[in-house]
Design a protein around this motif. Structure first.
Motif, mmCIF file in Angstrom:
data_model
loop_
_atom_site.group_PDB
_atom_site.id
_atom_site.type_symbol
_atom_site.label_atom_id
_atom_site.label_comp_id
_atom_site.label_asym_id
_atom_site.label_seq_id
_atom_site.Cartn_x
_atom_site.Cartn_y
_atom_site.Cartn_z
ATOM 1 N N GLY A 4 -46.347 110.466 20.923
ATOM 2 C CA GLY A 4 -46.721 111.977 21.704
ATOM 3 C C GLY A 4 -46.805 111.658 23.211
ATOM 4 N N PRO A 5 -46.942 112.927 23.838
ATOM 5 C CA PRO A 5 -46.825 112.899 25.347
ATOM 6 C C PRO A 5 -47.915 112.004 26.004
ATOM 7 N N ILE A 6 -47.477 111.527 27.215
ATOM 8 C CA ILE A 6 -48.674 110.865 28.019
ATOM 9 C C ILE A 6 -48.841 111.716 29.476
ATOM 10 N N TRP A 7 -50.082 111.605 29.836
ATOM 11 C CA TRP A 7 -50.427 112.397 31.020
ATOM 12 C C TRP A 7 -50.900 111.548 31.798
ATOM 13 N N ALA A 8 -50.478 111.453 33.223
ATOM 14 C CA ALA A 8 -51.269 111.078 34.423
ATOM 15 C C ALA A 8 -52.252 111.830 34.732
ATOM 16 N N PRO A 10 -43.599 121.682 25.584
ATOM 17 C CA PRO A 10 -43.122 121.973 24.181
ATOM 18 C C PRO A 10 -43.360 120.548 23.349
ATOM 19 N N TYR A 11 -43.701 119.294 23.682
ATOM 20 C CA TYR A 11 -43.949 118.071 23.049
ATOM 21 C C TYR A 11 -45.386 117.817 22.718
ATOM 22 N N GLN A 12 -46.298 118.747 23.347
ATOM 23 C CA GLN A 12 -47.653 118.673 23.272
ATOM 24 C C GLN A 12 -48.110 119.655 22.015
ATOM 25 N N LYS A 13 -48.075 119.141 20.828
ATOM 26 C CA LYS A 13 -48.249 119.968 19.566
ATOM 27 C C LYS A 13 -49.840 120.576 19.381
ATOM 28 N N GLN A 14 -50.817 120.302 20.136
ATOM 29 C CA GLN A 14 -51.844 120.771 20.144
ATOM 30 C C GLN A 14 -52.500 120.735 21.324
ATOM 31 N N PRO A 15 -53.400 121.600 21.942
ATOM 32 C CA PRO A 15 -54.057 121.678 23.305
ATOM 33 C C PRO A 15 -54.870 120.204 23.234
ATOM 34 N N ILE A 16 -55.119 119.682 24.457
ATOM 35 C CA ILE A 16 -55.870 118.606 24.617
ATOM 36 C C ILE A 16 -57.546 119.186 24.613
ATOM 37 N N PRO A 17 -58.311 118.508 23.601
ATOM 38 C CA PRO A 17 -59.688 118.886 23.876
ATOM 39 C C PRO A 17 -60.427 118.738 25.369
ATOM 40 N N GLY A 18 -60.779 119.851 25.844
ATOM 41 C CA GLY A 18 -61.477 119.558 27.079
ATOM 42 C C GLY A 18 -62.395 118.765 27.517
ATOM 43 N N ASP A 19 -63.730 118.895 26.146
ATOM 44 C CA ASP A 19 -64.690 117.879 26.184
ATOM 45 C C ASP A 19 -64.071 116.385 26.072
ATOM 46 N N ALA A 20 -63.164 116.270 25.207
ATOM 47 C CA ALA A 20 -62.638 114.953 25.216
ATOM 48 C C ALA A 20 -61.798 114.097 26.258
ATOM 49 N N LEU A 21 -61.177 114.998 27.168
ATOM 50 C CA LEU A 21 -60.654 114.646 28.452
ATOM 51 C C LEU A 21 -61.870 114.304 29.619
ATOM 52 N N GLN A 22 -62.733 115.229 29.472
ATOM 53 C CA GLN A 22 -64.044 115.028 30.455
ATOM 54 C C GLN A 22 -64.679 113.679 30.040
ATOM 55 N N THR A 26 -39.178 109.386 18.630
ATOM 56 C CA THR A 26 -39.057 110.494 18.121
ATOM 57 C C THR A 26 -38.709 111.477 19.623
ATOM 58 N N GLU A 27 -38.987 112.950 19.359
ATOM 59 C CA GLU A 27 -38.112 113.756 20.516
ATOM 60 C C GLU A 27 -38.855 113.745 21.583
ATOM 61 N N GLU A 28 -40.133 113.286 22.018
ATOM 62 C CA GLU A 28 -40.788 113.521 23.104
ATOM 63 C C GLU A 28 -40.219 112.464 24.193
ATOM 64 N N TYR A 29 -39.501 111.436 23.787
ATOM 65 C CA TYR A 29 -39.076 110.374 24.762
ATOM 66 C C TYR A 29 -37.659 111.030 25.178
ATOM 67 N N GLN A 30 -37.744 111.110 26.665
ATOM 68 C CA GLN A 30 -36.490 111.630 27.115
ATOM 69 C C GLN A 30 -35.644 110.397 27.671
ATOM 70 N N GLN A 31 -34.394 110.886 28.252
ATOM 71 C CA GLN A 31 -33.367 109.793 28.303
ATOM 72 C C GLN A 31 -33.000 109.837 29.626
ATOM 73 N N ALA A 32 -32.931 108.606 30.479
ATOM 74 C CA ALA A 32 -32.719 108.253 31.635
ATOM 75 C C ALA A 32 -31.183 108.766 31.949
ATOM 76 N N GLY A 33 -30.864 109.321 32.981
ATOM 77 C CA GLY A 33 -29.531 109.798 33.409
ATOM 78 C C GLY A 33 -29.378 111.560 33.180
ATOM 79 N N LEU A 34 -30.377 111.911 32.408
ATOM 80 C CA LEU A 34 -30.307 113.460 32.256
ATOM 81 C C LEU A 34 -31.054 114.113 33.450
ATOM 82 N N PRO A 35 -30.520 115.228 33.908
ATOM 83 C CA PRO A 35 -29.721 116.228 33.233
ATOM 84 C C PRO A 35 -28.135 115.922 33.470
#
Length: 508
Positions: free
Chosen positions: A350-354, A395-407, A230-239
């Motif tokens: 969905g998005p992946i975050w480091a 734009p691809y993160q459709k809802q906020p990450i819950p702070g308690d969950a990340l902690q 789906t749309e969150e996966y970007q394409q190598a070679g851009l922009p």
């Protein structure tokens, strides 16, 4: 049709396949017009490492006493034991194998030069067949200078040769339609393009060569092969180089068929990869845009290069770890693309975050600030983990990450560092706690690269329709051609050269 321009052969796309087709068509006496939608030539090949796989006993192989034959090339690329070879169209592979040596000589004859050292690649080849072109010598004409983008030397030399031989290259011309006569068995007549807001019709008296690149940038098209993409996966070679499936779609509109589609999801090679440069939208493995890139204003950030995934954890859009961060294979990719609990969007992962801390920044010698990162949705920082979660906006993160969950995720991982055992995903000996502020979140979503399937063609590069019949005068080469799942430039050059030659030899 009323044609604004007329020529023998129209080539759509000025990348490796298109330029090879243009030169080949001119060598066989045809007038040629190349249309390219970008502001410059080169396509994906401009950004490539310049690795050209053409074996069979070519001149450089002989110089290095590498024993190879066309028969061995064929045997390797139809090997049923490997995912990158078992699904290939064997007729196309046979043609590729037989044309490797003359195509290598074709490159030499047209000014392409190679580094005098063979490269061993992790694919179906059983002997070294890859030689790397020299990077183009004018830094301002290299889109990613000083980063071994040696493919620039390939496409610049071919474009130089094409122009010297009389081919006309029209930049900023976007093909919008392939024109075909009505009726079964009819031939193609030309193309329609847009340039400067004007519609331009170009007659192709002998043939049209589709060399528009692949489909990885077209969300709807790529999901025909894998609904997860789906749309969150970007394409190598851009922009720089957009791969929108334009050629495939235009050909399918007049009856063309796809071919060997199983190669796209064979889970071999870099069809989709883990990112290496985090904190930027386009962080493909080997592609790094320096600040002096002529398109850096579009790139916005270089990214932070991760050399050790012990330095970060990877979390999904809900702030949860999902796999062992040290894994870069398709097990990791499949875990990243899995549904992680989003009930409103079942496809796509969905998005992946480091997530990492100030100590990781020191160890990796990163500079977590522009122009190294893109704070416009692809990088965030805060003094607490809870605050960091609230600052992740994309734009691809459709809802906020819950702070308690990340902690909770960070706390649990830190406990694994203390115990030395990752009880969730078996990451070997977790080394570093995430405990020293400031804390950081960097975009690390997998990125798409190879198009390994496309239009069906015969061994001359002629496009085949859904009834198995040739569409007269229509050709295809490069990543928009299906049937051969070889990564890189070799197949593009071979079939570009073949298509240009055959089109030039057709009767008007």
């Amino acid at each position: 049709m009323e044609w604004n321009l007329s020529t023998d052969v129209v080539v759509i796309g000025a990348g490796a396949a298109g330029l090879a087709a243009a030169v080949s068509a001119r060598d066989h006496g045809a007038d040629v017009i190349v249309v390219e939608e970008n502001y410059d030539i080169g396509g994906h090949a401009m950004l490539s490492g310049g690795r050209v796989q053409l074996g069979g006993g070519n001149a450089m192989q002989k110089k290095h006493n590498i024993k190879d034959t066309p028969d061995q090339v064929f045997a390797d690329w139809v090997n049923y034991r490997r995912g990158d070879s078992r699904y290939n169209d064997r007729d196309l592979v046979r043609t590729f194998a037989d044309e490797c040596v003359p195509t290598f000589q074709f490159l030499l004859d047209n000014g392409v030069t190679f580094i005098d050292k063979p490269i061993v690649t992790p694919d179906a080849a059983t002997v070294p067949r890859v030689f790397v072109t020299h990077e183009w010598h004018v830094p301002s004409e290299v889109v990613a200078p000083r980063r071994n983008r040696n493919g620039s030397g390939l496409v610049r030399r071919l474009a130089e040769s094409a122009r010297k031989k009389g081919a006309q290259i029209l930049l900023k011309h976007e093909m919008t339609q392939i024109v075909r006569d009505p009726g079964k068995g009819s031939k193609v007549r030309g193309i329609v393009a847009q340039a400067d807001g004007k519609v331009i019709a170009i007659e192709a008296k002998k043939g049209i060569v589709i060399a528009t690149g692949g489909h990885t940038g077209n969300v709807n098209f790529r999901r025909m092969f894998d609904p997860r993409l789906t749309e969150e996966y970007q394409q190598a070679g851009l922009p720089y180089s957009f791969q929108g499936a334009d050629g495939e779609i235009a050909a399918m509109d007049i009856g063309a068929s796809l071919w060997a589609t199983g190669t796209q999801t064979s889970e071999v090679g870099p069809a989709i990869t883990k990112t290496r440069h985090v904190g930027t939208r386009w962080g493909y493995l080997s592609l790094y845009y320096e600040t002096d890139s002529p398109i850096f204003h579009l790139c916005k950030a270089t990214g932070l290069t991760v050399t050790d995934w012990h330095e970060a954890i990877l979390v999904n859009q809900f702030g949860q770890r999902f796999w062992n961060e040290l894994d870069s294979g398709y097990d990791f990719i499949n875990a990243a693309l899995a549904n992680h609990g989003d009930k409103n969007k079942l496809n796509g992962g969905g998005p992946i975050w480091a997530i990492f801390d100030a100590d990781a920044v020191k160890r990796q010698k990163w500079k977590p600030e522009p122009p190294h990162v893109d704070p416009d949705g692809y990088f965030a920082s805060a003094d607490t983990i809870h605050e960091l979660a609230g600052r992740i906006k994309n734009p691809y993160q459709k809802q906020p990450i819950p702070g308690d969950a990340l902690q909770e995720t960070v706390n649990r991982y830190n406990s694994f560092v203390t115990s030395g055992v990752d009880r969730d995903f078996n990451k070997p000996t977790p080394l570093h706690k995430i405990a020293t502020p400031p804390f950081y979140a960097a975009w690390a979503t997998p990125i798409l690269h190879d198009s390994l399937t496309g239009l069906r063609t015969d061994t001359h590069g002629q496009v085949i329709d859904t009834r198995g019949e040739v569409i007269q005068g229509l050709y295809c080469a490069g990543e928009s051609q299906g049937g051969f799942a070889q990564h890189g430039l070799g197949r593009c050059l071979v079939f570009g050269r073949i298509a240009g030659r055959h089109a030039a030899q057709r009767n008007s």
